[in-house]
Write a protein that holds these residues in place. Structure first.
Motif, PDB file in Angstrom:
ATOM      1  N   TYR A  31      39.620  77.293  34.365  1.00 16.88           N
ATOM      2  CA  TYR A  31      38.179  77.373  34.130  1.00 16.88           C
ATOM      3  C   TYR A  31      37.410  76.132  34.560  1.00 16.88           C
ATOM      4  O   TYR A  31      36.205  76.055  34.356  1.00 16.88           O
ATOM      5  N   GLY A  32      38.094  75.159  35.142  1.00 14.82           N
ATOM      6  CA  GLY A  32      37.414  73.994  35.696  1.00 14.82           C
ATOM      7  C   GLY A  32      36.824  73.037  34.684  1.00 14.82           C
ATOM      8  O   GLY A  32      35.918  72.262  35.002  1.00 14.82           O
ATOM      9  N   VAL A  33      37.330  73.058  33.454  1.00 12.80           N
ATOM     10  CA  VAL A  33      36.821  72.148  32.422  1.00 12.80           C
ATOM     11  C   VAL A  33      37.316  70.735  32.725  1.00 12.80           C
ATOM     12  O   VAL A  33      38.497  70.522  32.990  1.00 12.80           O
ATOM     13  N   ARG A  34      36.394  69.782  32.688  1.00 14.02           N
ATOM     14  CA  ARG A  34      36.741  68.381  32.915  1.00 14.02           C
ATOM     15  C   ARG A  34      36.407  67.512  31.704  1.00 14.02           C
ATOM     16  O   ARG A  34      36.927  66.422  31.556  1.00 14.02           O
ATOM     17  N   HIS A  35      35.515  67.980  30.843  1.00 15.57           N
ATOM     18  CA  HIS A  35      35.110  67.244  29.647  1.00 15.57           C
ATOM     19  C   HIS A  35      35.994  67.636  28.466  1.00 15.57           C
ATOM     20  O   HIS A  35      36.059  68.814  28.101  1.00 15.57           O
ATOM     21  N   PHE A  36      36.653  66.635  27.881  1.00 15.95           N
ATOM     22  CA  PHE A  36      37.506  66.859  26.713  1.00 15.95           C
ATOM     23  C   PHE A  36      37.208  65.787  25.679  1.00 15.95           C
ATOM     24  O   PHE A  36      37.035  64.620  26.014  1.00 15.95           O
ATOM     25  N   VAL A  37      37.190  66.180  24.409  1.00 19.76           N
ATOM     26  CA  VAL A  37      37.003  65.228  23.322  1.00 19.76           C
ATOM     27  C   VAL A  37      38.362  64.904  22.709  1.00 19.76           C
ATOM     28  O   VAL A  37      39.292  65.719  22.769  1.00 19.76           O
ATOM     29  N   LEU A  38      38.461  63.720  22.138  1.00 13.78           N
ATOM     30  CA  LEU A  38      39.677  63.326  21.439  1.00 13.78           C
ATOM     31  C   LEU A  38      39.329  62.315  20.368  1.00 13.78           C
ATOM     32  O   LEU A  38      38.293  61.646  20.441  1.00 13.78           O
ATOM     33  N   ASP A  42      47.465  60.400  20.468  1.00 16.10           N
ATOM     34  CA  ASP A  42      48.307  61.544  20.828  1.00 16.10           C
ATOM     35  C   ASP A  42      47.532  62.584  21.624  1.00 16.10           C
ATOM     36  O   ASP A  42      48.053  63.170  22.570  1.00 16.10           O
ATOM     37  N   GLU A  43      46.277  62.824  21.238  1.00 12.96           N
ATOM     38  CA  GLU A  43      45.448  63.807  21.955  1.00 12.96           C
ATOM     39  C   GLU A  43      45.138  63.318  23.368  1.00 12.96           C
ATOM     40  O   GLU A  43      45.126  64.093  24.319  1.00 12.96           O
ATOM     41  N   LEU A  44      44.916  62.021  23.519  1.00 14.51           N
ATOM     42  CA  LEU A  44      44.694  61.446  24.850  1.00 14.51           C
ATOM     43  C   LEU A  44      45.893  61.715  25.743  1.00 14.51           C
ATOM     44  O   LEU A  44      45.753  62.204  26.866  1.00 14.51           O
ATOM     45  N   TYR A  45      47.083  61.403  25.250  1.00 15.62           N
ATOM     46  CA  TYR A  45      48.277  61.586  26.071  1.00 15.62           C
ATOM     47  C   TYR A  45      48.537  63.056  26.374  1.00 15.62           C
ATOM     48  O   TYR A  45      49.000  63.414  27.459  1.00 15.62           O
ATOM     49  N   LYS A  46      48.219  63.922  25.435  1.00  9.51           N
ATOM     50  CA  LYS A  46      48.375  65.363  25.660  1.00  9.51           C
ATOM     51  C   LYS A  46      47.446  65.824  26.795  1.00  9.51           C
ATOM     52  O   LYS A  46      47.854  66.571  27.681  1.00  9.51           O
ATOM     53  N   ILE A  47      46.204  65.368  26.774  1.00  6.16           N
ATOM     54  CA  ILE A  47      45.245  65.732  27.822  1.00  6.16           C
ATOM     55  C   ILE A  47      45.715  65.224  29.180  1.00  6.16           C
ATOM     56  O   ILE A  47      45.709  65.972  30.165  1.00  6.16           O
ATOM     57  N   ILE A  48      46.136  63.981  29.227  1.00  4.26           N
ATOM     58  CA  ILE A  48      46.605  63.394  30.485  1.00  4.26           C
ATOM     59  C   ILE A  48      47.810  64.183  31.014  1.00  4.26           C
ATOM     60  O   ILE A  48      47.875  64.528  32.199  1.00  4.26           O
ATOM     61  N   ARG A  49      48.743  64.466  30.140  1.00  3.30           N
ATOM     62  CA  ARG A  49      49.957  65.199  30.533  1.00  3.30           C
ATOM     63  C   ARG A  49      49.627  66.610  31.027  1.00  3.30           C
ATOM     64  O   ARG A  49      50.091  67.033  32.086  1.00  3.30           O
ATOM     65  N   GLU A  50      48.817  67.338  30.278  1.00  2.00           N
ATOM     66  CA  GLU A  50      48.557  68.741  30.597  1.00  2.00           C
ATOM     67  C   GLU A  50      47.628  68.929  31.789  1.00  2.00           C
ATOM     68  O   GLU A  50      47.560  70.020  32.347  1.00  2.00           O
ATOM     69  N   THR A  51      46.923  67.886  32.191  1.00  2.00           N
ATOM     70  CA  THR A  51      46.076  67.973  33.386  1.00  2.00           C
ATOM     71  C   THR A  51      46.748  67.318  34.596  1.00  2.00           C
ATOM     72  O   THR A  51      46.107  67.152  35.639  1.00  2.00           O
ATOM     73  N   GLY A  52      48.018  66.988  34.454  1.00  2.00           N
ATOM     74  CA  GLY A  52      48.767  66.439  35.586  1.00  2.00           C
ATOM     75  C   GLY A  52      48.249  65.105  36.080  1.00  2.00           C
ATOM     76  O   GLY A  52      48.153  64.880  37.290  1.00  2.00           O
ATOM     77  N   LEU A  53      47.907  64.207  35.148  1.00  2.00           N
ATOM     78  CA  LEU A  53      47.371  62.888  35.481  1.00  2.00           C
ATOM     79  C   LEU A  53      46.109  62.996  36.338  1.00  2.00           C
ATOM     80  O   LEU A  53      45.907  62.251  37.296  1.00  2.00           O
ATOM     81  N   ALA A  54      45.260  63.935  36.007  1.00  2.00           N
ATOM     82  CA  ALA A  54      44.028  64.186  36.769  1.00  2.00           C
ATOM     83  C   ALA A  54      43.170  62.929  36.868  1.00  2.00           C
ATOM     84  O   ALA A  54      43.131  62.115  35.944  1.00  2.00           O
ATOM     85  N   THR A  55      42.485  62.802  37.982  1.00  2.00           N
ATOM     86  CA  THR A  55      41.607  61.646  38.195  1.00  2.00           C
ATOM     87  C   THR A  55      40.136  61.999  38.002  1.00  2.00           C
ATOM     88  O   THR A  55      39.275  61.150  38.207  1.00  2.00           O
ATOM     89  N   ASP A  56      39.857  63.236  37.628  1.00  2.00           N
ATOM     90  CA  ASP A  56      38.469  63.662  37.475  1.00  2.00           C
ATOM     91  C   ASP A  56      38.106  64.013  36.029  1.00  2.00           C
ATOM     92  O   ASP A  56      37.165  64.765  35.779  1.00  2.00           O
ATOM     93  N   LEU A  57      38.827  63.433  35.083  1.00  2.22           N
ATOM     94  CA  LEU A  57      38.564  63.707  33.665  1.00  2.22           C
ATOM     95  C   LEU A  57      37.304  63.003  33.182  1.00  2.22           C
ATOM     96  O   LEU A  57      36.992  61.888  33.614  1.00  2.22           O
ATOM     97  N   LYS A  58      36.629  63.658  32.253  1.00  4.71           N
ATOM     98  CA  LYS A  58      35.473  63.085  31.579  1.00  4.71           C
ATOM     99  C   LYS A  58      35.802  63.155  30.085  1.00  4.71           C
ATOM    100  O   LYS A  58      35.657  64.189  29.459  1.00  4.71           O
ATOM    101  N   LEU A  59      36.303  62.050  29.570  1.00  4.63           N
ATOM    102  CA  LEU A  59      36.799  62.022  28.198  1.00  4.63           C
ATOM    103  C   LEU A  59      35.738  61.482  27.239  1.00  4.63           C
ATOM    104  O   LEU A  59      35.018  60.536  27.555  1.00  4.63           O
TER     105      LEU A  59
END
Length: 186
Positions: A31-38, A42-59
């Motif tokens: 769905y192209g979501v880039r914005h995630f709250v944490l 642990d939630e940070l690492y989960k996001i990084i892991r599940e997005t494949g070390l994405a470089t376009d995250l907006k945390l």
């Protein structure tokens, strides 16, 4: 899924503080979501892991506020990191975020709009303590709606307090977001 189906070009925010790995993957890849709250490491690492070390995250790091006795439902003990934890999370997120945000929630159905001013001053302090550039500020929800027998500030009053508080805190350079769910639904 529903937002993407009804608004194919919408920028979607995944602002639930605890997300399953599967939900993160589906949101990011399908769905192209880039914005995630944490609000924890642990939630940070989960996001990084599940997005494949994405470089376009907006945390967005959620800051817990002091108890708000003027809210119908106070969320300070349920969501968010302490100010010290928030500053540390901002530092960690900065290295993996294309854009970095700080968010808070003053509680549901507030009775006094000045709680936003207090929250903004705390946000200013936490950002300064983090020592990193924060791009976005999400003042959350809490915007009350008049129900019979309740005396609550109007959405206009809340917005005026927020505008003045953002200027007072020197945060006017940041992208400002809000989550006026109750106001929209009511």
């Amino acid at each position: 899924r529903l937002v993407r189906a009804h608004a194919p070009k919408a920028e979607i925010y995944f602002m639930h503080p605890v997300k399953t790995p599967e939900a993160i993957r589906e949101a990011y890849y399908r769905y192209g979501v880039r914005h995630f709250v944490l609000d924890c490491e642990d939630e940070l690492y989960k996001i990084i892991r599940e997005t494949g070390l994405a470089t376009d995250l907006k945390l967005h790091v959620r800051l817990a506020l002091p108890k708000n006795k003027g809210a119908t439902i106070d969320l300070s003990s349920k969501f968010g990191a302490t100010p010290m934890e928030t500053a540390e999370l901002l530092r960690k997120c900065r290295t993996v975020s294309e854009k970095l945000g700080l968010c808070f929630h003053v509680g549901t159905q507030i009775s006094d709009a000045t709680v936003f001013t207090q929250a903004l001053m705390l946000a200013k302090s936490v950002i300064a303590d983090s020592g990193v550039k924060v791009d976005m500020l999400d003042v959350g929800g809490g915007f009350p709606v008049f129900y019979t027998g309740e005396n609550v500030p109007s959405i206009e009053t809340c917005m005026d307090v927020i505008r003045k508080g953002v200027r007072k805190a020197g945060l006017e350079h940041m992208e400002l977001l809000a989550e006026p769910g109750r106001c929209l639904v009511a």
